[in-house]
Design a protein around this motif. Structure first.
Motif, PDB file in Angstrom:
ATOM      1  N   PHE A  43       0.837  -1.203   0.000  1.00  0.00           N
ATOM      2  CA  PHE A  43       0.000   0.000   0.000  1.00  0.00           C
ATOM      3  C   PHE A  43       0.872   1.255   0.000  1.00  0.00           C
ATOM      4  O   PHE A  43       0.649   2.186  -0.780  1.00  0.00           O
ATOM      5  CB  PHE A  43      -0.924  -0.032   1.224  1.00  0.00           C
ATOM      6  N   ILE A  44       1.890   1.287   0.868  1.00  0.00           N
ATOM      7  CA  ILE A  44       2.799   2.435   0.939  1.00  0.00           C
ATOM      8  C   ILE A  44       3.478   2.670  -0.413  1.00  0.00           C
ATOM      9  O   ILE A  44       3.572   3.805  -0.899  1.00  0.00           O
ATOM     10  CB  ILE A  44       3.859   2.227   2.043  1.00  0.00           C
ATOM     11  N   LYS A  45       3.966   1.601  -1.019  1.00  0.00           N
ATOM     12  CA  LYS A  45       4.686   1.730  -2.297  1.00  0.00           C
ATOM     13  C   LYS A  45       3.772   2.217  -3.414  1.00  0.00           C
ATOM     14  O   LYS A  45       4.159   3.072  -4.214  1.00  0.00           O
ATOM     15  CB  LYS A  45       5.351   0.406  -2.678  1.00  0.00           C
ATOM     16  N   VAL A  46       2.563   1.688  -3.476  1.00  0.00           N
ATOM     17  CA  VAL A  46       1.658   2.089  -4.558  1.00  0.00           C
ATOM     18  C   VAL A  46       1.140   3.508  -4.331  1.00  0.00           C
ATOM     19  O   VAL A  46       0.935   4.261  -5.292  1.00  0.00           O
ATOM     20  CB  VAL A  46       0.527   1.054  -4.786  1.00  0.00           C
ATOM     21  N   LYS A  47       0.968   3.913  -3.075  1.00  0.00           N
ATOM     22  CA  LYS A  47       0.582   5.299  -2.800  1.00  0.00           C
ATOM     23  C   LYS A  47       1.696   6.249  -3.239  1.00  0.00           C
ATOM     24  O   LYS A  47       1.428   7.305  -3.814  1.00  0.00           O
ATOM     25  CB  LYS A  47       0.280   5.492  -1.309  1.00  0.00           C
ATOM     26  N   SER A  48       2.944   5.862  -2.981  1.00  0.00           N
ATOM     27  CA  SER A  48       4.080   6.667  -3.415  1.00  0.00           C
ATOM     28  C   SER A  48       4.099   6.796  -4.938  1.00  0.00           C
ATOM     29  O   SER A  48       4.313   7.882  -5.480  1.00  0.00           O
ATOM     30  CB  SER A  48       5.384   6.044  -2.913  1.00  0.00           C
ATOM     31  N   LEU A  49       3.853   5.679  -5.614  1.00  0.00           N
ATOM     32  CA  LEU A  49       3.813   5.699  -7.085  1.00  0.00           C
ATOM     33  C   LEU A  49       2.709   6.619  -7.600  1.00  0.00           C
ATOM     34  O   LEU A  49       2.934   7.429  -8.499  1.00  0.00           O
ATOM     35  CB  LEU A  49       3.594   4.285  -7.634  1.00  0.00           C
ATOM     36  N   ARG A  50       1.522   6.475  -7.042  1.00  0.00           N
ATOM     37  CA  ARG A  50       0.393   7.303  -7.488  1.00  0.00           C
ATOM     38  C   ARG A  50       0.652   8.781  -7.205  1.00  0.00           C
ATOM     39  O   ARG A  50       0.340   9.639  -8.034  1.00  0.00           O
ATOM     40  CB  ARG A  50      -0.903   6.841  -6.826  1.00  0.00           C
ATOM     41  N   ASN A  51       1.244   9.072  -6.047  1.00  0.00           N
ATOM     42  CA  ASN A  51       1.549  10.459  -5.718  1.00  0.00           C
ATOM     43  C   ASN A  51       2.557  11.033  -6.707  1.00  0.00           C
ATOM     44  O   ASN A  51       2.383  12.145  -7.209  1.00  0.00           O
ATOM     45  CB  ASN A  51       2.072  10.558  -4.285  1.00  0.00           C
ATOM     46  N   PHE A  52       3.611  10.261  -7.000  1.00  0.00           N
ATOM     47  CA  PHE A  52       4.612  10.733  -7.959  1.00  0.00           C
ATOM     48  C   PHE A  52       4.006  10.908  -9.354  1.00  0.00           C
ATOM     49  O   PHE A  52       4.273  11.886 -10.044  1.00  0.00           O
ATOM     50  CB  PHE A  52       5.800   9.776  -8.023  1.00  0.00           C
ATOM     51  N   GLN A  53       3.154   9.942  -9.772  1.00  0.00           N
ATOM     52  CA  GLN A  53       2.528  10.036 -11.090  1.00  0.00           C
ATOM     53  C   GLN A  53       1.596  11.244 -11.191  1.00  0.00           C
ATOM     54  O   GLN A  53       1.419  11.806 -12.267  1.00  0.00           O
ATOM     55  CB  GLN A  53       1.768   8.753 -11.411  1.00  0.00           C
ATOM     56  N   THR A  54       1.030  11.644 -10.069  1.00  0.00           N
ATOM     57  CA  THR A  54       0.110  12.784 -10.045  1.00  0.00           C
ATOM     58  C   THR A  54       0.842  14.111  -9.926  1.00  0.00           C
ATOM     59  O   THR A  54       0.513  15.073 -10.624  1.00  0.00           O
ATOM     60  CB  THR A  54      -0.889  12.636  -8.870  1.00  0.00           C
ATOM     61  N   THR A  55       1.857  14.158  -9.043  1.00  0.00           N
ATOM     62  CA  THR A  55       2.533  15.438  -8.771  1.00  0.00           C
ATOM     63  C   THR A  55       3.835  15.615  -9.532  1.00  0.00           C
ATOM     64  O   THR A  55       4.295  16.737  -9.709  1.00  0.00           O
ATOM     65  CB  THR A  55       2.846  15.572  -7.268  1.00  0.00           C
ATOM     66  N   GLY A  56       4.477  14.503  -9.917  1.00  0.00           N
ATOM     67  CA  GLY A  56       5.775  14.580 -10.570  1.00  0.00           C
ATOM     68  C   GLY A  56       6.918  14.843  -9.596  1.00  0.00           C
ATOM     69  O   GLY A  56       8.041  15.098 -10.013  1.00  0.00           O
ATOM     70  N   VAL A  57       6.644  14.771  -8.289  1.00  0.00           N
ATOM     71  CA  VAL A  57       7.652  15.079  -7.276  1.00  0.00           C
ATOM     72  C   VAL A  57       7.826  13.885  -6.338  1.00  0.00           C
ATOM     73  O   VAL A  57       6.851  13.325  -5.848  1.00  0.00           O
ATOM     74  CB  VAL A  57       7.234  16.319  -6.438  1.00  0.00           C
ATOM     75  N   SER A  58       9.089  13.515  -6.105  1.00  0.00           N
ATOM     76  CA  SER A  58       9.431  12.521  -5.092  1.00  0.00           C
ATOM     77  C   SER A  58      10.501  13.128  -4.204  1.00  0.00           C
ATOM     78  O   SER A  58      11.651  13.238  -4.610  1.00  0.00           O
ATOM     79  CB  SER A  58       9.951  11.225  -5.725  1.00  0.00           C
ATOM     80  N   LYS A  59      10.124  13.546  -3.011  1.00  0.00           N
ATOM     81  CA  LYS A  59      11.076  14.192  -2.106  1.00  0.00           C
ATOM     82  C   LYS A  59      12.037  13.196  -1.480  1.00  0.00           C
ATOM     83  O   LYS A  59      13.132  13.565  -1.073  1.00  0.00           O
ATOM     84  CB  LYS A  59      10.332  14.980  -1.038  1.00  0.00           C
ATOM     85  N   VAL A  60      11.647  11.921  -1.400  1.00  0.00           N
ATOM     86  CA  VAL A  60      12.529  10.889  -0.858  1.00  0.00           C
ATOM     87  C   VAL A  60      13.522  10.435  -1.916  1.00  0.00           C
ATOM     88  O   VAL A  60      14.621   9.991  -1.610  1.00  0.00           O
ATOM     89  CB  VAL A  60      11.703   9.685  -0.334  1.00  0.00           C
ATOM     90  N   GLY A  61      13.138  10.532  -3.171  1.00  0.00           N
ATOM     91  CA  GLY A  61      14.033  10.181  -4.258  1.00  0.00           C
ATOM     92  C   GLY A  61      13.945   8.740  -4.724  1.00  0.00           C
ATOM     93  O   GLY A  61      14.780   8.292  -5.504  1.00  0.00           O
ATOM     94  N   GLU A  62      12.939   7.993  -4.246  1.00  0.00           N
ATOM     95  CA  GLU A  62      12.764   6.619  -4.741  1.00  0.00           C
ATOM     96  C   GLU A  62      12.210   6.668  -6.160  1.00  0.00           C
ATOM     97  O   GLU A  62      11.277   7.409  -6.441  1.00  0.00           O
ATOM     98  CB  GLU A  62      11.790   5.841  -3.853  1.00  0.00           C
ATOM     99  N   SER A  63      12.798   5.868  -7.017  1.00  0.00           N
ATOM    100  CA  SER A  63      12.333   5.825  -8.402  1.00  0.00           C
ATOM    101  C   SER A  63      11.097   4.940  -8.515  1.00  0.00           C
ATOM    102  O   SER A  63      10.821   4.110  -7.633  1.00  0.00           O
ATOM    103  CB  SER A  63      13.435   5.281  -9.312  1.00  0.00           C
ATOM    104  N   ALA A  64      10.379   5.118  -9.601  1.00  0.00           N
ATOM    105  CA  ALA A  64       9.229   4.247  -9.868  1.00  0.00           C
ATOM    106  C   ALA A  64       9.687   2.802  -9.952  1.00  0.00           C
ATOM    107  O   ALA A  64       9.032   1.894  -9.417  1.00  0.00           O
ATOM    108  CB  ALA A  64       8.533   4.678 -11.160  1.00  0.00           C
TER     109      ALA A  64
END
Length: 188
Positions: A43-64
């Motif tokens: 759940f955490i990983k897919v939420k991170s993916l969806r957030n990045f796909q929506t905002t284009g920003v990853s502050k932690v720096g994990e790649s898709a």
């Protein structure tokens, strides 16, 4: 479909190598986790993916790619835990754990090949964001089944959802590899 079979194997090899290295670093520490905890990790990983796909920003720096690799590995760990149950310690034989990893990866590939035949590899024409949404849907379904103590009336169980999430993540990793021509995760 020979191409897909080969690509699946290449992706699993990368995922397994990371899993094996973490197994060397941490031992089988995942053995203390209940399946609901693993579902929440996905759940955490897919939420991170969806957030990045929506905002284009990853502050932690994990790649898709890293997140999809994690979904593959957490799904396999979930299948291991469904079979073995959780433990109070994590003193497990590394070769036994890797054999289970390989068995579930093989079962996932077998399922994927059957579904690819029936669906004509439709995933190849799908957007990564759509496949991500399917993983999100599957993880929410799994959480609901877990909240219902594993009981379903007409639906597949937790294991089927783990297999689907695993295969969907592999599809995304294959799509990334085709875009880059050579599959190399950005950070491991």
């Amino acid at each position: 479909m020979q191409k897909t079979s080969k690509q699946f194997d290449e992706v699993i090899q990368v995922c397994r190598e990371l899993f094996s290295n973490k197994l060397s670093d941490y031992g089988a520490s995942f053995r203390v986790l209940r399946t609901s905890s693993l579902t929440d990790q996905i759940f955490i990983k897919v939420k991170s993916l969806r957030n990045f796909q929506t905002t284009g920003v990853s502050k932690v720096g994990e790649s898709a790619e890293e997140n999809f690799i994690a979904i593959v590995n957490y799904s396999i760990i979930g299948l291991i835990q469904l079979e073995k149950g959780f433990a109070d310690d994590f003193k497990q034989d590394k070769s036994e754990i890797l054999n289970l990893y390989d068995r579930f990866a093989f079962e996932a590939k077998d399922l994927m090949m059957k579904k690819n035949h029936d669906y004509g590899e439709a995933w190849r024409e799908m957007r990564i964001s759509s496949i991500t949404d399917l993983i999100y849907q599957k993880v929410l379904r799994t959480k609901q089944i877990e909240d219902n103590a594993g009981a379903t009336l007409v639906s597949e169980g937790i294991d089927a959802n783990y297999f689907d999430m695993l295969n969907y993540a592999v599809f995304c990793l294959i799509k990334f590899s085709e875009e880059k021509e050579v599959f190399k995760p950005t950070i491991i």
